[in-house]
Design a protein around this motif. Structure first.
Motif, PDB file in Angstrom:
ATOM      1  N   PRO A  68       1.008  -1.264  -0.001  1.00  0.00           N
ATOM      2  CA  PRO A  68       0.168  -0.556   0.038  1.00  0.00           C
ATOM      3  C   PRO A  68       0.492   1.386   0.021  1.00  0.00           C
ATOM      4  N   ARG A  69       1.835   1.218   0.465  1.00  0.00           N
ATOM      5  CA  ARG A  69       3.209   2.385   0.568  1.00  0.00           C
ATOM      6  C   ARG A  69       3.458   2.317  -1.410  1.00  0.00           C
ATOM      7  N   ARG A  70       3.650   1.830  -2.059  1.00  0.00           N
ATOM      8  CA  ARG A  70       3.732   2.169  -3.218  1.00  0.00           C
ATOM      9  C   ARG A  70       2.446   2.826  -4.155  1.00  0.00           C
ATOM     10  N   ASP A  71       3.249   4.159  -4.772  1.00  0.00           N
ATOM     11  CA  ASP A  71       2.557   5.059  -5.534  1.00  0.00           C
ATOM     12  C   ASP A  71       2.063   4.388  -6.623  1.00  0.00           C
ATOM     13  N   ARG A  72       0.142   4.267  -6.722  1.00  0.00           N
ATOM     14  CA  ARG A  72       0.415   3.663  -7.823  1.00  0.00           C
ATOM     15  C   ARG A  72      -0.097   4.728  -9.111  1.00  0.00           C
ATOM     16  N   SER A  73       0.051   5.903  -8.643  1.00  0.00           N
ATOM     17  CA  SER A  73      -0.056   6.873 -10.419  1.00  0.00           C
ATOM     18  C   SER A  73       0.887   6.363 -10.750  1.00  0.00           C
ATOM     19  N   GLN A  74       2.040   6.111 -10.808  1.00  0.00           N
ATOM     20  CA  GLN A  74       2.564   6.028 -11.864  1.00  0.00           C
ATOM     21  C   GLN A  74       3.557   4.075 -11.939  1.00  0.00           C
ATOM     22  N   ILE A  75       3.449   4.343 -13.413  1.00  0.00           N
ATOM     23  CA  ILE A  75       3.856   3.158 -13.731  1.00  0.00           C
ATOM     24  C   ILE A  75       5.131   3.013 -14.558  1.00  0.00           C
ATOM     25  N   CYS A  76       6.280   2.148 -13.636  1.00  0.00           N
ATOM     26  CA  CYS A  76       7.399   1.863 -14.749  1.00  0.00           C
ATOM     27  C   CYS A  76       7.746   1.080 -15.450  1.00  0.00           C
ATOM     28  N   VAL A  77       7.881   1.098 -17.174  1.00  0.00           N
ATOM     29  CA  VAL A  77       7.753  -0.521 -17.905  1.00  0.00           C
ATOM     30  C   VAL A  77       8.734  -0.847 -18.357  1.00  0.00           C
ATOM     31  N   LEU A  78       9.107  -1.957 -17.934  1.00  0.00           N
ATOM     32  CA  LEU A  78      10.555  -2.880 -18.619  1.00  0.00           C
ATOM     33  C   LEU A  78      10.606  -3.360 -19.383  1.00  0.00           C
ATOM     34  N   GLU A  79      11.724  -4.174 -20.026  1.00  0.00           N
ATOM     35  CA  GLU A  79      11.433  -5.144 -20.787  1.00  0.00           C
ATOM     36  C   GLU A  79      11.766  -6.256 -19.456  1.00  0.00           C
ATOM     37  N   GLU A  80      12.352  -6.747 -18.647  1.00  0.00           N
ATOM     38  CA  GLU A  80      12.696  -8.295 -18.942  1.00  0.00           C
ATOM     39  C   GLU A  80      12.452  -7.687 -16.983  1.00  0.00           C
ATOM     40  N   PRO A  81      12.287  -8.905 -16.041  1.00  0.00           N
ATOM     41  CA  PRO A  81      11.813  -8.408 -14.420  1.00  0.00           C
ATOM     42  C   PRO A  81      13.538  -8.315 -14.116  1.00  0.00           C
ATOM     43  N   LEU A  82      14.590  -8.792 -14.703  1.00  0.00           N
ATOM     44  CA  LEU A  82      15.921  -8.497 -13.886  1.00  0.00           C
ATOM     45  C   LEU A  82      15.817  -6.999 -14.086  1.00  0.00           C
ATOM     46  N   ASP A  83      14.922  -6.586 -14.749  1.00  0.00           N
ATOM     47  CA  ASP A  83      15.275  -4.854 -14.750  1.00  0.00           C
ATOM     48  C   ASP A  83      14.090  -4.147 -13.587  1.00  0.00           C
ATOM     49  N   VAL A  84      13.272  -4.954 -12.944  1.00  0.00           N
ATOM     50  CA  VAL A  84      12.852  -4.584 -11.837  1.00  0.00           C
ATOM     51  C   VAL A  84      13.615  -4.201 -10.545  1.00  0.00           C
ATOM     52  N   LEU A  85      14.832  -5.363 -10.753  1.00  0.00           N
ATOM     53  CA  LEU A  85      15.916  -5.811  -9.567  1.00  0.00           C
ATOM     54  C   LEU A  85      16.392  -4.572  -9.332  1.00  0.00           C
ATOM     55  N   ALA A  86      17.184  -4.063 -10.941  1.00  0.00           N
ATOM     56  CA  ALA A  86      18.074  -3.684 -11.215  1.00  0.00           C
ATOM     57  C   ALA A  86      17.240  -1.827 -10.478  1.00  0.00           C
ATOM     58  N   LEU A  87      16.144  -1.376 -10.615  1.00  0.00           N
ATOM     59  CA  LEU A  87      16.024  -0.160  -9.799  1.00  0.00           C
ATOM     60  C   LEU A  87      15.464  -0.142  -8.631  1.00  0.00           C
ATOM     61  N   GLU A  88      15.001  -1.656  -8.273  1.00  0.00           N
ATOM     62  CA  GLU A  88      14.509  -1.608  -6.899  1.00  0.00           C
ATOM     63  C   GLU A  88      15.939  -1.108  -5.677  1.00  0.00           C
ATOM     64  N   ARG A  89      16.945  -1.746  -6.624  1.00  0.00           N
ATOM     65  CA  ARG A  89      18.095  -1.694  -5.436  1.00  0.00           C
ATOM     66  C   ARG A  89      18.494   0.085  -5.626  1.00  0.00           C
ATOM     67  N   THR A  90      18.305   0.889  -7.016  1.00  0.00           N
ATOM     68  CA  THR A  90      18.493   1.566  -6.660  1.00  0.00           C
ATOM     69  C   THR A  90      17.463   2.832  -5.653  1.00  0.00           C
ATOM     70  N   GLY A  91      16.828   2.146  -5.121  1.00  0.00           N
ATOM     71  CA  GLY A  91      15.962   2.321  -4.088  1.00  0.00           C
ATOM     72  C   GLY A  91      15.117   4.227  -4.421  1.00  0.00           C
ATOM     73  N   CYS A  92      15.736   4.953  -5.917  1.00  0.00           N
ATOM     74  CA  CYS A  92      14.861   6.019  -5.670  1.00  0.00           C
ATOM     75  C   CYS A  92      13.611   5.477  -6.567  1.00  0.00           C
ATOM     76  N   TYR A  93      12.180   4.666  -6.758  1.00  0.00           N
ATOM     77  CA  TYR A  93      11.472   4.346  -7.504  1.00  0.00           C
ATOM     78  C   TYR A  93      10.072   4.449  -6.326  1.00  0.00           C
ATOM     79  N   ARG A  94       8.765   3.959  -6.280  1.00  0.00           N
ATOM     80  CA  ARG A  94       8.188   4.039  -5.087  1.00  0.00           C
ATOM     81  C   ARG A  94       7.058   4.151  -5.770  1.00  0.00           C
ATOM     82  N   GLY A  95       6.655   3.954  -7.515  1.00  0.00           N
ATOM     83  CA  GLY A  95       5.313   3.584  -8.130  1.00  0.00           C
ATOM     84  C   GLY A  95       5.417   2.192  -8.412  1.00  0.00           C
ATOM     85  N   LEU A  96       5.070   1.344  -9.088  1.00  0.00           N
ATOM     86  CA  LEU A  96       4.189  -0.105  -9.515  1.00  0.00           C
ATOM     87  C   LEU A  96       5.161  -0.351 -10.989  1.00  0.00           C
ATOM     88  N   TYR A  97       5.516  -1.312 -11.397  1.00  0.00           N
ATOM     89  CA  TYR A  97       6.012  -1.467 -12.610  1.00  0.00           C
ATOM     90  C   TYR A  97       5.061  -2.479 -13.525  1.00  0.00           C
TER      91      TYR A  97
END
Lengths: 204, 204
Positions: free
Chosen positions: A81-110
């Protein structure tokens, strides 16, 4: 059973070498080294590895919302529930989610496409998880779609396709900045990256 | 269970990544890539890999003669009546047997030490399969022991130890030629290799 291509190896070792050799980036030599490593592994560690492989096949499914790999439905990110539901980040692969999550700079959905549009490889828009993205954009109130496909020809073509045909005109669509990699050396940057970095220069 | 170091990955995927990451030469990035490859693998291929890992632990044993890994006792090489029983080639690791068998130039038997003498790493002669070699030399009529340990300091020290303390004085002991690697470039050969190649020069 085919004939043993590694005649001097014990059949069970030869079979493990063959199986490991099928993995991406594992050549015949690494497969041999890995196989002999497994032979020397303590019983319980080898079983843990074997079990992890079976479990991942048994348990992993695609999140019905973001299409990322998950053990739960929906996935922990879509369910948070803490994720921002108004933003969607579109990625090619599941690995890209890991990469972005590691940055800690994004709180929206994927939203994971599981590929890029690539006519050369026979991959069209209908092969990506785009219908699911359309569904989300219709149902949820999304204010920004951040397209983070790879900075390749195919990634950029896919980004353009999504901008033109998938996201409603009124919705803001952004893509990640192109520029010099942090810690990189201007001297070694390729011309395209350098020109993009120049065009995208920002006030200090 | 420890905490999940890959929070965005499904727990089963994270566990597989951790297990793969333990393998030699598999860093965190390769482990991720391999794990996602396994996720996408057809069910039966993933099961084959998993089973091969378990089987290798269940079936592999050391040949009572040459100490190589084998599924049968004795191993297929020691059991092959066409092999020349008067020659024993001494090697550090099972992988070295594969390498030599691939050359097809050797028809004798092997003896795998499972290591080298390395005081730095606390490995002494008693940690190698030398007693078994002594037993073979006493029992069988061996005319030549070919020591094919690696051309490293430790490999050569082990070779010298075997010559002095393991093989009866009357038995011929050889070691592999040192010289320029075929296809290599004299210009890039290290000094030691080049001097060994020079000392070992042969008539044309």
């Amino acid at each position: 059973m085919t004939t043993n291509p590694i005649p001097a190896a014990a059949p069970s070792v030869a079979r493990l070498i063959r199986e490991l050799n099928k993995l991406p980036g594992v050549g015949p030599k690494s497969a041999q080294r890995l196989a002999y490593h497994v032979v020397r592994l303590p019983e319980e560690e080898a079983r843990a590895l074997s079990q992890a492989i079976v479990d991942v096949k048994d348990r992993v499914l695609f999140c019905s919302i973001c299409q990322n790999l998950t053990d739960t439905e929906p996935c922990t990110i879509c369910d948070d529930p803490r994720r921002d539901r108004s933003q969607i980040c579109v990625l090619e692969e599941p690995l890209d989610v890991l990469a972005l999550e590691r940055t800690g700079c994004y709180r929206g959905l994927y939203h994971v496409l599981h590929g890029v549009i690539s006519p050369m490889n026979g991959v069209g828009p209908e092969d990506l998880r785009l219908k699911e993205l359309v569904g989300r954009l219709e149902k949820d109130s999304v204010s920004e779609v951040i397209i983070a496909t790879n900075p390749t020809l195919e990634g950029e073509a896919t980004a353009m396709y999504i901008r033109r045909h998938v996201v409603p005109e009124a919705t803001r669509v952004t893509h990640l900045a192109r520029g010099l990699p942090v810690g990189g050396d201007l001297e070694y940057a390729d011309e395209l990256t350098l020109s993009r970095a120049f065009q995208g220069r920002r006030d200090l």
